[in-house]
Design a protein around this motif. Structure first.
Motif, PDB file in Angstrom:
ATOM      1  N   ARG A 294       0.829  -1.196   0.000  1.00 23.51           N
ATOM      2  CA  ARG A 294       0.000   0.000   0.000  1.00 23.51           C
ATOM      3  C   ARG A 294       0.868   1.252   0.000  1.00 23.51           C
ATOM      4  O   ARG A 294       0.580   2.226  -0.687  1.00 23.51           O
ATOM      5  CB  ARG A 294      -0.908   0.015   1.228  1.00 23.51           C
ATOM      6  N   LYS A 344      -6.057  -0.110   8.808  1.00 18.60           N
ATOM      7  CA  LYS A 344      -5.103  -0.313   7.708  1.00 18.60           C
ATOM      8  C   LYS A 344      -4.949   0.997   6.949  1.00 18.60           C
ATOM      9  O   LYS A 344      -5.867   1.810   6.946  1.00 18.60           O
ATOM     10  CB  LYS A 344      -5.521  -1.466   6.784  1.00 18.60           C
ATOM     11  N   HIS A 347      -4.470   3.565   0.532  1.00 20.71           N
ATOM     12  CA  HIS A 347      -3.349   4.127  -0.214  1.00 20.71           C
ATOM     13  C   HIS A 347      -3.425   5.631  -0.355  1.00 20.71           C
ATOM     14  O   HIS A 347      -2.432   6.308  -0.381  1.00 20.71           O
ATOM     15  CB  HIS A 347      -3.282   3.511  -1.610  1.00 20.71           C
ATOM     16  N   GLY A 393      -8.006   1.914  -4.653  1.00 24.08           N
ATOM     17  CA  GLY A 393      -6.897   2.585  -5.341  1.00 24.08           C
ATOM     18  C   GLY A 393      -5.723   1.654  -5.645  1.00 24.08           C
ATOM     19  O   GLY A 393      -5.187   1.674  -6.761  1.00 24.08           O
ATOM     20  N   PRO A 394      -5.298   0.805  -4.702  1.00 25.12           N
ATOM     21  CA  PRO A 394      -4.160  -0.086  -4.992  1.00 25.12           C
ATOM     22  C   PRO A 394      -4.530  -1.225  -5.939  1.00 25.12           C
ATOM     23  O   PRO A 394      -3.687  -2.064  -6.256  1.00 25.12           O
ATOM     24  CB  PRO A 394      -3.776  -0.646  -3.617  1.00 25.12           C
ATOM     25  N   GLN A 434     -20.389  -5.156  -3.303  1.00 28.14           N
ATOM     26  CA  GLN A 434     -19.072  -5.265  -3.935  1.00 28.14           C
ATOM     27  C   GLN A 434     -18.764  -6.737  -4.142  1.00 28.14           C
ATOM     28  O   GLN A 434     -19.102  -7.564  -3.287  1.00 28.14           O
ATOM     29  CB  GLN A 434     -18.006  -4.641  -3.035  1.00 28.14           C
ATOM     30  N   LYS A 505     -17.448  -8.236   8.141  1.00 27.58           N
ATOM     31  CA  LYS A 505     -16.557  -7.171   8.627  1.00 27.58           C
ATOM     32  C   LYS A 505     -17.292  -6.400   9.706  1.00 27.58           C
ATOM     33  O   LYS A 505     -18.351  -5.857   9.391  1.00 27.58           O
ATOM     34  CB  LYS A 505     -16.185  -6.240   7.493  1.00 27.58           C
ATOM     35  N   ILE A 510     -13.114  -6.115   4.070  1.00 27.04           N
ATOM     36  CA  ILE A 510     -13.688  -6.533   2.787  1.00 27.04           C
ATOM     37  C   ILE A 510     -12.568  -7.062   1.880  1.00 27.04           C
ATOM     38  O   ILE A 510     -12.624  -8.181   1.387  1.00 27.04           O
ATOM     39  CB  ILE A 510     -14.466  -5.374   2.134  1.00 27.04           C
ATOM     40  N   GLU A 511     -11.544  -6.232   1.683  1.00 23.78           N
ATOM     41  CA  GLU A 511     -10.380  -6.692   0.922  1.00 23.78           C
ATOM     42  C   GLU A 511      -9.570  -7.632   1.812  1.00 23.78           C
ATOM     43  O   GLU A 511      -9.682  -7.579   3.037  1.00 23.78           O
ATOM     44  CB  GLU A 511      -9.499  -5.502   0.510  1.00 23.78           C
TER      45      GLU A 511
HETATM   46  P1  XMP Z   1     -11.762  -2.822   3.701  1.00 26.43           P
HETATM   47  O1  XMP Z   1     -10.912  -3.849   3.041  1.00 26.43           O
HETATM   48  O2  XMP Z   1     -10.972  -1.790   4.417  1.00 26.43           O
HETATM   49  O3  XMP Z   1     -12.499  -2.063   2.526  1.00 26.43           O
HETATM   50  O4  XMP Z   1     -12.845  -3.418   4.557  1.00 26.43           O
HETATM   51  C1  XMP Z   1     -13.547  -1.146   2.683  1.00 26.43           C
HETATM   52  C2  XMP Z   1     -13.837  -0.551   1.331  1.00 26.43           C
HETATM   53  O5  XMP Z   1     -12.746   0.296   0.932  1.00 26.43           O
HETATM   54  C3  XMP Z   1     -12.128  -0.190  -0.254  1.00 26.43           C
HETATM   55  N1  XMP Z   1     -10.697  -0.032  -0.067  1.00 26.43           N
HETATM   56  C4  XMP Z   1      -9.969   0.968  -0.573  1.00 26.43           C
HETATM   57  N2  XMP Z   1     -10.309   2.007  -1.362  1.00 26.43           N
HETATM   58  N3  XMP Z   1      -8.067   2.741  -1.361  1.00 26.43           N
HETATM   59  C5  XMP Z   1      -9.339   2.878  -1.770  1.00 26.43           C
HETATM   60  O6  XMP Z   1      -9.614   3.809  -2.532  1.00 26.43           O
HETATM   61  C6  XMP Z   1      -7.647   1.723  -0.578  1.00 26.43           C
HETATM   62  O7  XMP Z   1      -6.482   1.622  -0.223  1.00 26.43           O
HETATM   63  C7  XMP Z   1      -8.653   0.803  -0.164  1.00 26.43           C
HETATM   64  N4  XMP Z   1      -8.615  -0.314   0.612  1.00 26.43           N
HETATM   65  C8  XMP Z   1      -9.887  -0.810   0.655  1.00 26.43           C
HETATM   66  C9  XMP Z   1     -12.565  -1.628  -0.390  1.00 26.43           C
HETATM   67  O8  XMP Z   1     -12.548  -2.064  -1.741  1.00 26.43           O
HETATM   68  C10 XMP Z   1     -13.952  -1.594   0.215  1.00 26.43           C
HETATM   69  O9  XMP Z   1     -14.892  -1.114  -0.708  1.00 26.43           O
END
Ligand code: XMP
Length: 513
Positions: A294, A344, A347, A393-394, A434, A505, A510-511
């Motif tokens: 990231r 986390k 990015h 973004g990543p 998603q 979650k 999610i990712e």
């Molecule tokens: P997570 O994995 O954090 O994802 O539960 C929550 C939502 O955010 C998106 N996601 C990101 N979007 N930059 C983004 O623009 C990122 O680094 C990033 N990491 C996760 C993910 O796809 C989900 O919709």
């Protein structure tokens, strides 16, 4: 910009922004500030009420966060939520202590007393708890409005002054009638409850114009909803002062680059497409740690943007970078306004190099995904763009566990387009929030055409969510999942196993990275 009707002072809860969002839903313009927002500024803003958020600290600790106690003398309606309520109790002479057992999750509200704060709230209504401390002794002149199994002081109010407290989180979607309670508080404050998304649009256009002045802005788009809405917003506010840029970092899905270029052509917004695949892939070589990936991607993005900005600056210096950072990205990466925990680094927030030559313009920083879609509709963006699933973004880099390289990307792209095409074909794409594939880099034994295989694994991920802060596995039909698994295994050489991720979650994200 207009003054907010309600101020939220943030003690660092993960759900503070949801308080503002619920108030927006009931037509109240709200702004969030850190818990130590100076009293003179509060007076100057002349809000009609103040909400004190939850937070991870304990009021009786030496490290506890305190707002200016003078806030109690402003004669404004005050609502404390969780830590906010405990702070009020502590500041007014009551007692807060560690609860014998922590209380997380659903509880049932038992109404003890008729009160306008709980008007219309049914007895036994479900509320969401998340606390390790609890109120043991109320300050003088307080009464209990409701209790729950583990919290005898679940909702409280001062008998003569407009001071209220809730041990639970009315802002959480799990608190069935929480929005109604916040709306009741807004009524107790005398709010007009007439604010709407059109007002937000007008305020944002003005705010962008004030912030940027006559400077030029680089707007980075990914083709996703958020950055497209920012681009349209900036194009509306700044006209030709904005340059819209799309970076092909080599981590895109199949045909995504063409789709994005066509979309912007249809919107009549000029787009610079930058080819930076080699830069990103070479920097990611050998990297397996998710946070490192990231950060590398965040740095590489900024490098590419800065270089393009320098090039475009020949027609007038570019000083700003506009991006589609949303609230969930902010709250999970850094403490937004108060002292919250890092989950986390997204990015476009935590991964930024400390010394950046461009100032950041992030007009969606306070919004949630569904609010961004509503704003996009106001800006006239086509439904097919607004209804796209979020894409991080990543890109695919955080959907490949382990090293990111061209063969892995190719496998993932093929599997992902089979899954997404099948969702469209069977009318399921818009039923989930998603969906995507993850390449696990877990090898296992299979048998195909009487031959032993030892190949890679794909995980299918599909979730239901409303803002991405929490999510549940989408209950896709089993026969559909089977068909997708068969298609992937038959059509993508190198994959011999497909699994379905059923994690919600929290505790998962999610990712996968
Ligand atoms: P997570 O994995 O954090 O994802 O539960 C929550 C939502 O955010 C998106 N996601 C990101 N979007 N930059 C983004 O623009 C990122 O680094 C990033 N990491 C996760 C993910 O796809 C989900 O919709």
């Amino acid at each position: 910009m207009a003054n907010p009707e309600i101020l939220v002072l943030d003690f660092g809860s993960q759900t503070t922004q949801l308080i503002a969002r619920r108030l927006r839903e009931c037509g109240v313009y709200t702004q969030i500030y850190p818990y130590n927002h100076p009293l003179e500024q509060i007076r100057a803003q002349a809000p009609k009420g103040i909400i004190l958020s939850g937070g991870p600290a304990s009021v009786y600790d030496s490290q506890a966060y305190h707002c200016d106690p003078e806030i109690l003398s402003l004669n404004l309606p005050l609502l404390g939520i969780c830590y906010g309520m405990q702070w009020l109790v502590h500041a007014l002479g009551g007692r807060v202590a560690r609860a014998l057992s922590q209380e997380f999750g659903r509880a049932h509200l038992e109404n003890l007393h008729d009160h306008p704060l709980l008007a219309g709230i049914e007895n036994s209504s479900v509320v969401w708890m998340s606390h390790g401390d609890r109120v043991e002794v109320l300050p003088a002149d307080f009464e209990v409005l409701a209790q729950s199994g583990h919290a005898p002081f679940c909702a409280i109010a001062h008998k003569h002054q407009p001071i209220y407290g809730l041990q639970f989180h009315p802002e959480s979607a799990h608190s069935a009638q929480g929005g109604r309670i916040l709306s009741n508080f807004a009524q107790l404050c005398g709010c007009t409850q007439e604010w709407n998304m059109q007002d937000f649009l007008t305020q944002q256009i003005q705010s962008i114009q004030n912030q940027v002045g006559s400077d030029r802005v680089l707007c980075a788009v990914s083709g996703g909803v958020d950055s497209s809405v920012v681009a349209a917003l900036c194009a509306r506010a700044l006209k030709e002062q904005v340059e819209v840029v799309f970076v092909d970092h080599g981590l895109l899905r199949a045909s995504e680059r063409d789709q994005v270029a066509n979309m912007f052509a249809d919107l009549q917004i000029p787009l610079h497409v930058l080819d930076a695949q080699d830069l990103f892939l070479s920097r990611l070589k050998g990297v397996v740690d998710p946070e490192k990936k990231r950060q590398i991607i965040g740095h590489a993005f900024i490098e590419v943007f800065e270089q393009k900005a320098r090039e475009l600056s020949k027609q007038g210096v570019i000083k700003w970078l506009a991006q589609g950072t949303l609230y969930p990205d902010v709250i999970e990466s850094v403490s937004a306004k108060g002292p919250s925990a890092v989950i986390k680094s997204h990015h476009n927030v935590g991964g930024l190099p400390e010394k950046m030559n461009l100032k950041l313009l992030e007009p969606l920083r306070e919004l949630f995904k569904d609010e961004v879609r509503a704003l996009g509709a106001r800006l006239g963006l086509p439904e097919k763009m607004l209804a796209r699933h979020p894409f991080p973004g990543p890109g695919l880099a955080i959907r490949i566990l382990g090293e990111v390289n061209t063969p892995s990307l190719e496998l993932l792209r093929q599997a992902d387009s089979i899954f997404i095409d099948a969702l469209h074909a069977e009318g399921l794409y818009h039923e989930v929030w998603q969906a995507f594939c993850v390449l696990l880099n877990v090898f296992s034994v299979g048998v195909m055409g009487d031959k032993r295989t030892y190949d890679n694994t794909i995980a299918l991920r599909a979730v239901q969510a409303s803002d991405g802060m929490s999510a549940q596995c989408a209950p896709l039909p089993f026969d559909f999942l089977e068909r997708v698994a068969n298609s992937i295994i038959n059509q993508v050489p190198g994959i011999n196993r497909v699994v379905y991720d059923i994690t919600s979650k929290p505790p998962g994200t999610i990712e996968w990275e």
